[in-house]
Design a protein around this motif. Structure first.
Motif, PDB file in Angstrom:
ATOM      1  N   MET A 175       1.111  -1.064   0.007  1.00 56.12           N
ATOM      2  CA  MET A 175      -0.101   0.077  -0.020  1.00 56.12           C
ATOM      3  C   MET A 175       0.881   1.058  -0.265  1.00 56.12           C
ATOM      4  SD  MET A 175      -3.108   0.778   2.564  1.00 56.12           S
ATOM      5  CE  MET A 175      -4.301   1.755   1.985  1.00 56.12           C
ATOM      6  N   ASN A 176       0.694   2.360  -0.670  1.00 56.40           N
ATOM      7  CA  ASN A 176       1.303   3.486  -0.777  1.00 56.40           C
ATOM      8  C   ASN A 176       1.300   4.332   0.480  1.00 56.40           C
ATOM      9  OD1 ASN A 176       1.992   3.239  -3.437  1.00 56.40           O
ATOM     10  ND2 ASN A 176       0.084   4.260  -4.363  1.00 56.40           N
ATOM     11  N   GLU A 177       2.231   4.858   0.763  1.00 56.06           N
ATOM     12  CA  GLU A 177       2.249   5.982   1.838  1.00 56.06           C
ATOM     13  C   GLU A 177       1.975   7.251   1.376  1.00 56.06           C
ATOM     14  OE1 GLU A 177       2.808   5.324   5.059  1.00 56.06           O
ATOM     15  OE2 GLU A 177       2.346   3.290   4.699  1.00 56.06           O
ATOM     16  N   TYR A 178       1.051   7.892   1.894  1.00 50.60           N
ATOM     17  CA  TYR A 178       0.599   9.369   1.638  1.00 50.60           C
ATOM     18  C   TYR A 178       1.090  10.259   2.790  1.00 50.60           C
ATOM     19  CZ  TYR A 178      -2.024   6.850  -1.801  1.00 50.60           C
ATOM     20  OH  TYR A 178      -2.322   6.068  -2.728  1.00 50.60           O
ATOM     21  N   PRO A 179       1.360  11.565   2.530  1.00 49.93           N
ATOM     22  CA  PRO A 179       1.440  12.616   3.698  1.00 49.93           C
ATOM     23  C   PRO A 179       0.191  12.475   4.768  1.00 49.93           C
ATOM     24  CG  PRO A 179       1.521  13.660   1.358  1.00 49.93           C
ATOM     25  CD  PRO A 179       1.066  12.390   1.298  1.00 49.93           C
ATOM     26  N   ILE A 180       0.614  12.467   6.041  1.00 44.78           N
ATOM     27  CA  ILE A 180      -0.109  12.447   6.938  1.00 44.78           C
ATOM     28  C   ILE A 180      -1.424  13.405   6.834  1.00 44.78           C
ATOM     29  CG2 ILE A 180       0.825  13.902   8.549  1.00 44.78           C
ATOM     30  CD1 ILE A 180      -0.756  10.849   9.699  1.00 44.78           C
ATOM     31  N   GLU A 181      -1.195  14.600   6.266  1.00 44.45           N
ATOM     32  CA  GLU A 181      -2.459  15.415   6.115  1.00 44.45           C
ATOM     33  C   GLU A 181      -3.448  14.815   5.228  1.00 44.45           C
ATOM     34  OE1 GLU A 181       1.336  18.026   6.881  1.00 44.45           O
ATOM     35  OE2 GLU A 181       0.600  16.192   5.511  1.00 44.45           O
ATOM     36  N   TYR A 182      -2.958  13.966   4.196  1.00 44.09           N
ATOM     37  CA  TYR A 182      -3.938  13.449   3.482  1.00 44.09           C
ATOM     38  C   TYR A 182      -4.774  12.332   4.160  1.00 44.09           C
ATOM     39  CZ  TYR A 182      -5.570  11.103  -0.971  1.00 44.09           C
ATOM     40  OH  TYR A 182      -6.401  10.525  -2.045  1.00 44.09           O
ATOM     41  N   TYR A 183      -4.258  11.569   4.790  1.00 42.17           N
ATOM     42  CA  TYR A 183      -5.100  10.860   5.864  1.00 42.17           C
ATOM     43  C   TYR A 183      -5.978  11.381   6.720  1.00 42.17           C
ATOM     44  CZ  TYR A 183      -1.713   7.047   4.289  1.00 42.17           C
ATOM     45  OH  TYR A 183      -0.990   6.443   3.414  1.00 42.17           O
ATOM     46  N   GLN A 184      -5.614  12.542   7.373  1.00 39.73           N
ATOM     47  CA  GLN A 184      -6.299  13.312   8.040  1.00 39.73           C
ATOM     48  C   GLN A 184      -7.479  13.904   7.405  1.00 39.73           C
ATOM     49  OE1 GLN A 184      -3.198  15.974   9.608  1.00 39.73           O
ATOM     50  NE2 GLN A 184      -2.587  14.695  11.462  1.00 39.73           N
ATOM     51  N   PHE A 185      -7.442  14.302   6.172  1.00 41.40           N
ATOM     52  CA  PHE A 185      -8.270  15.011   5.161  1.00 41.40           C
ATOM     53  C   PHE A 185      -9.456  13.915   5.088  1.00 41.40           C
ATOM     54  CE2 PHE A 185      -9.877  14.279   0.850  1.00 41.40           C
ATOM     55  CZ  PHE A 185     -10.708  15.475   0.742  1.00 41.40           C
ATOM     56  N   PHE A 186      -9.142  12.637   4.984  1.00 46.78           N
ATOM     57  CA  PHE A 186     -10.231  11.659   4.734  1.00 46.78           C
ATOM     58  C   PHE A 186     -11.165  11.612   6.040  1.00 46.78           C
ATOM     59  CE2 PHE A 186      -7.938  10.318   1.237  1.00 46.78           C
ATOM     60  CZ  PHE A 186      -9.040   9.514   0.309  1.00 46.78           C
ATOM     61  N   ILE A 187     -10.259  11.651   7.224  1.00 47.05           N
ATOM     62  CA  ILE A 187     -11.214  11.752   8.607  1.00 47.05           C
ATOM     63  C   ILE A 187     -12.036  13.021   8.563  1.00 47.05           C
ATOM     64  CG2 ILE A 187     -10.838  11.682  10.957  1.00 47.05           C
ATOM     65  CD1 ILE A 187      -8.191  10.017  10.425  1.00 47.05           C
ATOM     66  N   LYS A 188     -11.415  14.144   8.489  1.00 44.05           N
ATOM     67  CA  LYS A 188     -11.924  15.253   8.770  1.00 44.05           C
ATOM     68  C   LYS A 188     -13.269  15.417   7.613  1.00 44.05           C
ATOM     69  CE  LYS A 188      -9.932  16.776  12.294  1.00 44.05           C
ATOM     70  NZ  LYS A 188     -10.831  16.582  13.345  1.00 44.05           N
ATOM     71  N   PHE A 189     -13.118  14.922   6.437  1.00 45.80           N
ATOM     72  CA  PHE A 189     -13.875  15.044   5.256  1.00 45.80           C
ATOM     73  C   PHE A 189     -15.209  14.320   6.082  1.00 45.80           C
ATOM     74  CE2 PHE A 189     -16.454  14.274   1.647  1.00 45.80           C
ATOM     75  CZ  PHE A 189     -16.493  15.680   0.960  1.00 45.80           C
ATOM     76  N   ASN A 190     -14.973  13.038   6.314  1.00 40.43           N
ATOM     77  CA  ASN A 190     -15.891  12.270   6.543  1.00 40.43           C
ATOM     78  C   ASN A 190     -16.873  12.303   7.893  1.00 40.43           C
ATOM     79  OD1 ASN A 190     -15.556  10.645   4.437  1.00 40.43           O
ATOM     80  ND2 ASN A 190     -14.328   9.119   5.329  1.00 40.43           N
ATOM     81  N   GLU A 191     -16.083  13.512   8.677  1.00 35.91           N
ATOM     82  CA  GLU A 191     -16.775  13.809   9.957  1.00 35.91           C
ATOM     83  C   GLU A 191     -17.592  15.158   9.788  1.00 35.91           C
ATOM     84  OE1 GLU A 191     -13.393  14.656  12.653  1.00 35.91           O
ATOM     85  OE2 GLU A 191     -13.413  12.584  13.167  1.00 35.91           O
ATOM     86  N   GLY A 192     -17.337  15.795   8.205  1.00 40.43           N
ATOM     87  CA  GLY A 192     -18.072  16.969   7.930  1.00 40.43           C
ATOM     88  C   GLY A 192     -17.551  18.178   8.270  1.00 40.43           C
ATOM     89  N   ASP A 193     -16.218  18.027   8.556  1.00 43.14           N
ATOM     90  CA  ASP A 193     -15.323  19.388   8.961  1.00 43.14           C
ATOM     91  C   ASP A 193     -14.537  19.902   7.671  1.00 43.14           C
ATOM     92  OD1 ASP A 193     -13.560  21.221  10.239  1.00 43.14           O
ATOM     93  OD2 ASP A 193     -12.849  19.874  11.618  1.00 43.14           O
ATOM     94  N   TYR A 194     -15.165  20.422   6.853  1.00 44.12           N
ATOM     95  CA  TYR A 194     -14.647  20.896   5.610  1.00 44.12           C
ATOM     96  C   TYR A 194     -13.853  22.098   5.764  1.00 44.12           C
ATOM     97  CZ  TYR A 194     -18.548  17.825   4.450  1.00 44.12           C
ATOM     98  OH  TYR A 194     -19.493  16.831   4.319  1.00 44.12           O
ATOM     99  N   TYR A 195     -13.861  22.925   6.916  1.00 48.33           N
ATOM    100  CA  TYR A 195     -13.106  23.942   6.979  1.00 48.33           C
ATOM    101  C   TYR A 195     -11.641  23.433   7.154  1.00 48.33           C
ATOM    102  CZ  TYR A 195     -11.091  28.379   8.499  1.00 48.33           C
ATOM    103  OH  TYR A 195     -10.178  29.392   8.620  1.00 48.33           O
ATOM    104  N   THR A 196     -11.548  22.501   8.216  1.00 45.81           N
ATOM    105  CA  THR A 196     -10.175  21.817   8.343  1.00 45.81           C
ATOM    106  C   THR A 196      -9.770  21.146   7.097  1.00 45.81           C
ATOM    107  OG1 THR A 196     -10.809  21.628  10.596  1.00 45.81           O
ATOM    108  CG2 THR A 196      -9.046  19.949   9.926  1.00 45.81           C
ATOM    109  N   CYS A 197     -10.320  20.440   6.409  1.00 48.76           N
ATOM    110  CA  CYS A 197     -10.014  19.766   5.266  1.00 48.76           C
ATOM    111  C   CYS A 197      -9.371  20.762   4.235  1.00 48.76           C
ATOM    112  CB  CYS A 197     -11.167  19.364   4.331  1.00 48.76           C
ATOM    113  SG  CYS A 197     -12.156  17.786   4.894  1.00 48.76           S
TER     114      CYS A 197
END
Length: 126
Positions: free
Chosen positions: A1-23
């Motif tokens: 599996m590819n490694e992506y920047p930590i911010e990319y993984y955090q983006f998925f979490i925040k997007f799915n939580e509905g925190d679009y400003y943090t995204c």
């Protein structure tokens, strides 16, 4: 599996939580490192669009969704473990329900706007 920047993984979490400003902040940090990466910019614009809609900036939502749609096209069908076909279909659906004849509504009238559908993002193996 590819490694992506930590911010990319955090983006998925925040997007799915509905925190679009943090995204926006997470994606912007990555995009500033490589401004030629229109994939990140497209996801950034989509997140900003959803955020704009949440406070009644309908015109900004419309513009950002259209730009996001344009930026993501060259990366189809999949980029960085993200199924762009579902993302692009989501953007197209949003564009179809965002009112064309309204630029802005007051916060007290947000509930009068058609609700945008919910999109959940998932990382898949490349």
């Amino acid at each position: 599996m590819n490694e992506y920047p930590i911010e990319y993984y955090q983006f998925f979490i925040k997007f799915n939580e509905g925190d679009y400003y943090t995204c926006h902040d997470l994606l912007e940090d990555m995009w500033m490192e490589d401004k030629s990466n229109l994939f990140l910019k497209g996801l950034l614009q989509m997140s900003v669009a959803i955020y704009h809609y949440s406070y009644g900036n309908v015109k900004g939502t419309r513009l950002m969704m259209k730009v996001a749609h344009e930026y993501l096209q060259p990366y189809r069908p999949k980029q960085w473990g993200l199924d762009l076909e579902s993302v692009i279909a989501y953007i197209e659906h949003c564009i179809s329900i965002i009112p064309d004849d309204i630029d802005k509504v007051s916060f007290s009238k947000i509930e009068e706007l058609p609700a945008l559908p919910t999109l959940f993002l998932y990382l898949e193996d490349d």
